[in-house]
Scaffold this active site. Sequence first.
Site, PDB file in Angstrom:
ATOM      1  NE  ARG A 185      -4.039  -2.131  -0.343  1.00 11.37           N
ATOM      2  CZ  ARG A 185      -4.054  -2.640  -1.411  1.00 11.37           C
ATOM      3  NH1 ARG A 185      -3.203  -2.467  -2.475  1.00 11.37           N
ATOM      4  NH2 ARG A 185      -4.758  -3.852  -1.501  1.00 11.37           N
ATOM      5  CD  GLU A 206      -2.809   0.809  -4.222  1.00  9.12           C
ATOM      6  OE1 GLU A 206      -3.628   0.608  -5.132  1.00  9.12           O
ATOM      7  OE2 GLU A 206      -3.114   0.779  -3.053  1.00  9.12           O
ATOM      8  CB  SER A 247      17.302  14.956   3.232  1.00  5.76           C
ATOM      9  OG  SER A 247      18.261  13.919   3.738  1.00  5.76           O
TER      10      SER A 247
END
Length: 156
Positions: A96, A99, A122
């Site tokens: 997830r 995704e 960073s």
Amino acid sequence: MTQSQYSQTPRLALTDAIIDAKARKNLTFEDIAQGTGLSLAFVTAALLGQHPLPADAARVVVDRLELEEDAFFLLQTIPVRGSIPGGIPTDPTIYRFYEMVQVYGSTLKALVHEQFGDGIISAIDFKLDIKKVDDPNGGSRAVITLDGKYLPTKPF
């Protein structure tokens, strides 16, 4: 002297020992992180093989989990980072996040560049926090804060 690793194998074995001890002692990552002087996210990442711990924090962890003395030194070494092997992650939670980056990565990039200019956020000068909050529509929501220093690209 600071030492570094060339292979993930020792840290993976240590991570297995840490997770076993954590379960055996019925501790949370928060329990383990207490007294280290470091954030929950940083200590958890270190226990999962992604960061070295300072000696005093490593001592707290080793003592709390009753690990072998070699773990004290290994926890202080700079690891070979990266916890997701090649390819698309198969663990549902990690997938997830993958995704989210697939869907919103280009949006985040566009907004970072629009608001900050050409550069990066960073992951070295970085803070991570996660909080569980109530969802007004029922259930819970996860609030995840990624707080990284902006580093502009410098022409040379």
